[in-house]
Structure formats: C-alpha cells, structure tokens
Design an enzyme around this catalytic site. Structure first.
Site, PDB file in Angstrom:
ATOM      1  N   GLU A 110       0.871  -1.254   0.139  1.00 25.36           N
ATOM      2  CA  GLU A 110       0.053  -0.094   0.100  1.00 25.36           C
ATOM      3  C   GLU A 110       0.758   1.381  -0.111  1.00 25.36           C
ATOM      4  OE1 GLU A 110      -2.406   0.876   3.401  1.00 25.36           O
ATOM      5  OE2 GLU A 110      -1.006  -0.312   4.804  1.00 25.36           O
ATOM      6  N   GLY A 133       3.364   1.942  -2.136  1.00 27.63           N
ATOM      7  CA  GLY A 133       3.606   2.079  -3.406  1.00 27.63           C
ATOM      8  C   GLY A 133       4.965   1.290  -3.937  1.00 27.63           C
ATOM      9  N   ASP A 168       1.851  -9.362  -8.591  1.00 27.94           N
ATOM     10  CA  ASP A 168       1.707 -10.089  -9.823  1.00 27.94           C
ATOM     11  C   ASP A 168       1.036  -9.428 -10.838  1.00 27.94           C
ATOM     12  OD1 ASP A 168       3.093 -12.317  -9.029  1.00 27.94           O
ATOM     13  OD2 ASP A 168       1.327 -12.953  -8.013  1.00 27.94           O
TER      14      ASP A 168
HETATM   15  P1  AMP Z   1       1.320 -11.877  -4.455  1.00 26.68           P
HETATM   16  O1  AMP Z   1       0.281 -11.637  -3.775  1.00 26.68           O
HETATM   17  O2  AMP Z   1       1.404 -10.940  -5.893  1.00 26.68           O
HETATM   18  O3  AMP Z   1       2.720 -12.091  -4.095  1.00 26.68           O
HETATM   19  O4  AMP Z   1       0.948 -13.375  -5.425  1.00 26.68           O
HETATM   20  C1  AMP Z   1       0.091 -14.329  -4.615  1.00 26.68           C
HETATM   21  C2  AMP Z   1      -0.003 -15.563  -5.742  1.00 26.68           C
HETATM   22  O5  AMP Z   1       1.435 -16.251  -5.775  1.00 26.68           O
HETATM   23  C3  AMP Z   1      -1.024 -16.555  -5.238  1.00 26.68           C
HETATM   24  O6  AMP Z   1      -1.716 -16.573  -6.131  1.00 26.68           O
HETATM   25  C4  AMP Z   1       0.011 -17.825  -5.212  1.00 26.68           C
HETATM   26  O7  AMP Z   1      -0.822 -18.932  -5.902  1.00 26.68           O
HETATM   27  C5  AMP Z   1       1.093 -17.634  -5.966  1.00 26.68           C
HETATM   28  N1  AMP Z   1       2.384 -18.130  -4.905  1.00 26.68           N
HETATM   29  C6  AMP Z   1       2.395 -18.279  -3.550  1.00 26.68           C
HETATM   30  N2  AMP Z   1       3.644 -18.788  -3.451  1.00 26.68           N
HETATM   31  C7  AMP Z   1       4.341 -18.964  -4.560  1.00 26.68           C
HETATM   32  C8  AMP Z   1       5.570 -19.799  -4.750  1.00 26.68           C
HETATM   33  N3  AMP Z   1       6.175 -20.068  -3.647  1.00 26.68           N
HETATM   34  N4  AMP Z   1       5.981 -19.816  -5.854  1.00 26.68           N
HETATM   35  C9  AMP Z   1       5.000 -19.389  -6.935  1.00 26.68           C
HETATM   36  N5  AMP Z   1       3.731 -18.775  -6.660  1.00 26.68           N
HETATM   37  C10 AMP Z   1       3.405 -18.706  -5.432  1.00 26.68           C
END
Ligand code: AMP
Length: 308
Positions: free
Chosen positions: A208, A210, A238
C-alpha cells in the site's frame, strides 16, 4: 503485435483476510500477470502446469481474456499447485500457511514454438530453474526479460535464483524480499546491491506504500492509490508486474522514462486487484475503468511548486 511470454504458477489459493475467507479459488502468479497484461494489445502466452483437478472453466477464463494457454501443461494424474495465506490486520503483511508444490515439483516448461521469439519475457514467481528453462528456449534474445520472485525461492533455491537473476534486465521484488536478497535494510542500498547481481532496473514493491524504480543512480517513486475498499491483496504484486510488462510490450519502448509510465500502469491495475477476493475484480475490467483510475492517479501525484 508484440508478443509476451508469461511463466508462473497457475494455482489454487485459499485466502483468509480480516474480511473473510475463501476455499480453493483460482490463483497463481501467471494467472494474475496474464489477466493484468490482457488489458494491453499484445499477444500473450502463459507457460505453466496444472493437475487433472484443475477446472476447465478456469482455463476458459484465461482463454477468454485472449491468453494463449497452449503452454499450460495438464498432468492428468497430478494435483495443481496449492497456496494458502492469511493476512494480518494491516493487510500489508501475511503468513503463508501452506505451499504444496504438487505438479510443479517435476515441471519442465515448454514455450510454444510461435512464442519462442517473443519481445518480452515475464518470468513470474516459480522455481528459478524453471524461469531459466524458459529463457533457454527463446530462439531470439528478448528485448526485455523481467523476473519476479519471492522469499520461498530464496530460502530453498538461492543459487539457481542468483544465476537466473544475472540474465534479466528487470527484477520486481517486494521490500522484505529485497532486504533478504541483498542483506541490506536500506532499500536504496539493497537496490544497488541487486543491480550488481545483474538487472539494470530494480523495481521494489511496497504494497500500500507504492513502488520504487531504480536505474543507474536514478530513482522514481509511484504511490499506491488510496482506496476505500481493500478486501484481498493477493496477487497485487503479480498484477503490478503484468501491467508493467504488458504496457512495455505494447509500446516497445524499454527506456527508463517509459518504465516510469509502466510503473504507473502496474500500480493502477494492482489497485483494482485488491478490491475483491482472488482474481474476481480482474476478470472483467474495462479500458474505461482503467482510464478513469489513471486520471485519478494523475491528480493524486501532480503538483506545481515554484522554486525560487
Ligand atoms: P502476490 O500476492 O502477488 O505475491 O502473489 C500471490 C500468488 O502467488 C498466489 O496466487 C499464489 O498462488 C502464488 N504463490 C504463492 N507462493 C508461491 C510460490 N512459492 N511460487 C510461486 N507462486 C506462488
């Protein structure tokens, strides 16, 4: 049209926030990146793996957003990657409760032939050896290779991670992970150390608070849009990366100046992602909504000051 290759998990997530709890829903780094990048006029393909338990509806959902899914392998007798996380009251930090690699354990990525000459490669969160495997399949050096990763891979595959980091132009990473990777508390020093590992551009995401873009001693900062409703921050990082990569692929301009705009697009898209659980908000986002929010972003950050 520019081509974008996206690698990352396509997953089941179970999420708990102060506002509620979900059972296994659609998640994964490649899913969020793909949905976010689908807002730009680029040809994108996802490279990943799922098990026989993965619903066809979820694959259709990606295809309906014009994401090529030929590179998503289905292991019929395997189980899909599963991640579960619980957010703290501040919604900015979370605990991982479960990470089940399942089909990811023996995954050998295959980039569809028609995407092996892609302009931009977005290496989303996944085992760093798999990220390198994707780079190795490119028949032409991509104009831009971007890598995202997390503490999980630093803990279990640091050497592989350090070797793939050498081969990318941009790394996107959150603040805690930047500190872990560099061993430095100051994000400025951390970015400098990460530059020395390979990437010319370092993006540090601060939830949050930035995102910061570092390049060659220059730094650019974009705040996150202050929102009335934040339900679930999962996938925000992501989604940011997908917006950043999608915008750069679309414009074909990989300069620092244009990356500043890419950071703004990434932050704008992430601001939608957190408004609903999982991928819900990203599934039907329209250009009009994005445009309106970019405009809000502009008035949030623009000011005139007379320096005498
Ligand atoms: P973020 O909140 O952008 O960090 O991403 C969350 C997403 O990362 C979730 O949808 C998970 O399925 C995925 N995720 C969590 N742990 C891992 C990991 N070790 N490797 C790859 N993807 C992951």
């Amino acid at each position: 049209m520019s081509k974008l290759v996206i690698v990352g998990t396509v997953a089941f997530d179970a999420i708990e926030t102060p506002f509620g709890k979900t059972d296994k829903i659609l998640g994964g780094a490649a899913t969020y990146i793909g949905l976010s990048a689908s807002n730009f006029n680029v040809d994108s393909a996802a490279v990943s793996v799922v098990g026989g338990d993965f619903p066809q509806d979820y694959l259709d959902l990606l295809e309906n957003r014009n994401i090529d899914i030929e590179g998503i392998e289905i292991v019929k007798d395997g189980k899909t990657f599963f991640w579960s996380g619980k957010y703290h009251n501040d919604m900015n930090s979370r605990d991982t409760l479960v990470t089940e690699l399942n089909v990811l354990e023996h995954f050998n990525p295959k980039v569809p032939e028609s995407y092996q000459d892609a302009d931009v490669v977005m290496l989303g969160n996944l085992h760093p050896a798999v990220q390198q495997g994707v780079l190795d399949q490119m028949t032409k050096k991509p104009k831009l290779a971007i890598l995202d990763t997390m503490n999980f891979w630093m803990d279990i595959a640091l050497d592989d991670l350090l070797s793939v980091i050498k081969n990318v132009d941009v790394i996107t990473i959150n603040d805690e992970e930047a500190r872990q990777l560099s061993g430095e508390y100051s994000l400025v020093v951390a970015a400098r150390k990460i530059h020395e590992m390979g990437p010319k551009y370092v993006v540090i995401k601060k939830g949050e608070h930035g995102a910061l873009l570092f390049h060659n001693g220059n730094v650019f900062y974009a705040p996150a849009l202050p929102l009335e409703e934040v339900f679930d921050p999962t996938g925000a990082g992501d989604t940011f990366a997908g917006g950043f990569a999608g915008y750069l692929a679309k414009t074909g301009d990989y300069s620092f100046e244009n990356m500043k705009t890419a950071v703004i697009y990434g932050s704008t898209l992430a601001s939608f992602c957190v408004e609903k659980f999982g991928t819900e908000r990203m599934q039907n986002l329209t250009d009009k909504e994005i445009y309106k929010r970019l405009d809000q972003f502009k008035s949030l950050t623009q000011f005139d000051i007379e320096l005498t």
